[in-house]
Design an enzyme around this catalytic site. Structure first.
Site, PDB file in Angstrom:
ATOM      1  N   ASP A 203       0.877  -1.171   0.179  1.00 58.05           N
ATOM      2  CA  ASP A 203       0.045   0.036  -0.173  1.00 58.05           C
ATOM      3  C   ASP A 203       0.859   1.334   0.230  1.00 58.05           C
ATOM      4  OD1 ASP A 203      -1.327   2.010   0.459  1.00 58.05           O
ATOM      5  OD2 ASP A 203      -2.416   1.182   2.362  1.00 58.05           O
ATOM      6  N   GLN A 206       0.818   6.614   0.993  1.00 62.35           N
ATOM      7  CA  GLN A 206       1.692   7.601   1.399  1.00 62.35           C
ATOM      8  C   GLN A 206       3.090   7.759   0.801  1.00 62.35           C
ATOM      9  OE1 GLN A 206       0.381   9.980   3.225  1.00 62.35           O
ATOM     10  NE2 GLN A 206      -1.750   8.980   3.700  1.00 62.35           N
ATOM     11  N   LYS A 229      -3.701  12.144  -3.821  1.00 57.02           N
ATOM     12  CA  LYS A 229      -2.727  12.340  -2.631  1.00 57.02           C
ATOM     13  C   LYS A 229      -1.401  12.720  -3.359  1.00 57.02           C
ATOM     14  CE  LYS A 229      -4.248   8.754   0.647  1.00 57.02           C
ATOM     15  NZ  LYS A 229      -5.139   9.621   1.792  1.00 57.02           N
TER      16      LYS A 229
HETATM   17  N1  7TS Z   1      -3.614   3.560   2.679  1.00 58.58           N
HETATM   18  C1  7TS Z   1      -2.953   4.553   3.260  1.00 58.58           C
HETATM   19  C2  7TS Z   1      -1.659   4.428   3.816  1.00 58.58           C
HETATM   20  C3  7TS Z   1      -3.578   5.679   3.467  1.00 58.58           C
HETATM   21  O1  7TS Z   1      -3.066   6.760   4.230  1.00 58.58           O
HETATM   22  C4  7TS Z   1      -5.073   5.895   2.781  1.00 58.58           C
HETATM   23  C5  7TS Z   1      -5.559   7.244   3.000  1.00 58.58           C
HETATM   24  C6  7TS Z   1      -5.388   4.753   1.987  1.00 58.58           C
HETATM   25  C7  7TS Z   1      -4.707   3.589   2.199  1.00 58.58           C
HETATM   26  C8  7TS Z   1      -6.793   4.909   1.469  1.00 58.58           C
HETATM   27  O2  7TS Z   1      -6.796   6.032   0.398  1.00 58.58           O
HETATM   28  P1  7TS Z   1      -8.045   6.330  -0.296  1.00 58.58           P
HETATM   29  O3  7TS Z   1      -7.701   7.224  -1.449  1.00 58.58           O
HETATM   30  O4  7TS Z   1      -8.643   4.913  -1.081  1.00 58.58           O
HETATM   31  O5  7TS Z   1      -8.800   6.993   0.788  1.00 58.58           O
HETATM   32  N2  7TS Z   1      -5.293   7.954   4.203  1.00 58.58           N
HETATM   33  C9  7TS Z   1      -5.933   9.119   4.633  1.00 58.58           C
HETATM   34  C10 7TS Z   1      -5.522   9.876   5.631  1.00 58.58           C
HETATM   35  O6  7TS Z   1      -4.530   9.569   6.202  1.00 58.58           O
HETATM   36  N3  7TS Z   1      -6.391  10.683   6.121  1.00 58.58           N
HETATM   37  O7  7TS Z   1      -7.473  10.750   4.990  1.00 58.58           O
HETATM   38  C11 7TS Z   1      -7.144   9.663   4.253  1.00 58.58           C
END
Ligand code: 7TS
Length: 411
Positions: A203, A206, A229
């Site tokens: 994953d 980040q 992101k």
């Molecule tokens: N994995 C990690 C490590 C993340 O930080 C996040 C989202 C996700 C998966 C999911 O990503 P999405 O684009 O599918 O939502 N993290 C965060 C956060 O830290 N604050 O809001 C979303």
């Protein structure tokens, strides 16, 4: 860092409309782990698509439909090159990291796992790399095992033989923690997984926004991340999968565009990656992501990395000077960047975030969708700041003075 990059970094905020609104007070945005702001180049790419060649992809015979298809598909090549694969079939567009992980949980884990098999995760996962595996385990009879987290903020890899066994079928871990900022030694972990014949999913939600990724070198089976992101629009996630893995998997969603032929009784799946892209995709957003990748390449990913690291280490030292505040992780010798969580011995994280907001500073407070991490520190919540390349040292000083005012207020 060359002169050019320094010039670009100095000027970077001028590319972001949200930071240039004369009618509003300045925005100090320190919640970039949640989502990043979008530069004009990305907004313009989306706008151009809708204004000049809006059409559906993979079906039109006419000119703008071909243009739309060509723009959409060229981003697949761009993403492939950006993360270090030569094979565009490895790149599946989804709506988010979350959807990419669910796709693998449904199409791979539910098909291939059985009772007695083990899925290995860690105690530092975001819920989106946890709950899909809990569901898949319930469905298949497999069990979940956790690599523990040390209080120093890193994974406890002291006795890998306890976690990597002949029953381990999948290892699903984050490249970087969204709470602690720790970057995990994924290459080493992928090696352990391969030794026991387990598949791997990383994953990178980040990690990818500020670091150079080379999937070929990592040699993972799956790698997932989100465009929003890294300055791209919302609604686009990436699933990288090795071709032989994607070939063995069944479709996740059924519908248009993912089949070669359909009779009343059955359908023959389209080739990868299209087998996994049912229905009209987020065309404009994918095109916007292409512009975001161009923007990152123009800035140079190594410059983004060093700028974010500089901001992070400055903020960690400044925060540690404040009496009563404790920063989680970021200990010497642990590779960590971009995300900092902290708490105050007497003031609730929500109160801190609320007061900072009154000074125009956006930070996160809560469990950050990673409750096992909070449990490890016996906290129900923390305050989190997270940086991106457009943040400045001056904003860190505003954060510090905002925190000092907050503490005076609650004294
Ligand atoms: N994995 C990690 C490590 C993340 O930080 C996040 C989202 C996700 C998966 C999911 O990503 P999405 O684009 O599918 O939502 N993290 C965060 C956060 O830290 N604050 O809001 C979303």
């Amino acid at each position: 860092m060359g002169m050019n990059n320094m010039f670009d970094l100095y000027n970077i905020r001028s590319n972001f409309p949200i930071f240039n609104q004369p009618d509003l007070p300045p925005l100090v945005f320190l919640d970039n782990a949640s989502t990043t702001q979008k530069p004009t180049q990305v907004l313009e790419a989306v706008n151009q698509f809708y204004c000049r060649y809006n059409a559906n992809v993979h079906r039109g015979i006419y000119k703008i439909a071909e243009q739309a298809t060509e723009a959409y598909e060229s981003v697949r090549d761009k993403v492939a090159e950006f993360i270090g694969t030569a094979d565009r079939r490895n790149i599946v567009f989804t709506k988010s990291t979350t959807e990419s992980i669910n796709l693998v949980a449904y199409s791979w884990a539910r098909k291939f796992l059985k009772t007695g098999d083990e899925i290995l995760v860690t105690e530092m996962e975001h819920h989106s790399n946890l709950v899909p595996w809990q569901l898949a385990a319930q469905h298949t009879g497999a069990t979940l095992k956790y690599i523990p987290l040390n209080k120093s903020g890193s994974l406890d890899m002291s006795s890998p033989e306890r976690y990597f066994t002949k029953n381990t079928k999948l290892v699903a871990i984050s490249h970087q923690s969204n709470v602690l900022g720790t970057i995990n030694s994924v290459k080493e972990i992928i090696g352990y997984a391969r030794d026991v014949g387990a598949k791997t999913l990383i994953d990178g939600a980040q990690f990818v926004p500020h670091s150079k990724l080379d999937v070929q070198n990592l040699d993972c089976d799956f790698y997932v991340f989100s465009g929003h992101k890294m300055m791209g629009p919302t609604g686009v996630g990436i699933l990288y999968g090795k071709a032989d893995m994607l070939e063995t998997m069944d479709p996740f969603l059924g519908g248009g565009d993912m089949i070669l032929s359909v009779t009343m009784e059955k359908a023959i799946w389209n080739d990868i990656p299209y087998k996994f892209e049912a229905g009209t995709p987020n065309i404009a957003q994918v095109i916007g992501l292409g512009a975001a990748i161009d923007f990152m390449k123009n800035m140079n990913i190594d410059s983004i990395d060093s700028q974010v690291r500089m901001l992070t280490s400055t903020a960690v030292s400044r925060l540690r000077e404040i009496k009563g505040l404790t920063v989680l992780g970021h200990e010497n010798g642990i590779d960590s960047t971009s995300v900092i969580s902290f708490f105050h011995k007497d003031i609730h994280p929500h109160d801190i975030a609320h007061l900072l907001d009154t000074f125009g500073i956006s930070v996160r407070a809560g469990h950050h969708c990673a409750q096992p991490v909070m449990d490890k520190y016996d906290l129900s919540a923390s305050v989190r700041v997270s940086f991106y390349v457009y943040n400045t040292i001056d904003e860190i000083e505003q954060l510090i003075s905002g925190l000092q005012k907050t503490m005076e207020y609650f004294r």
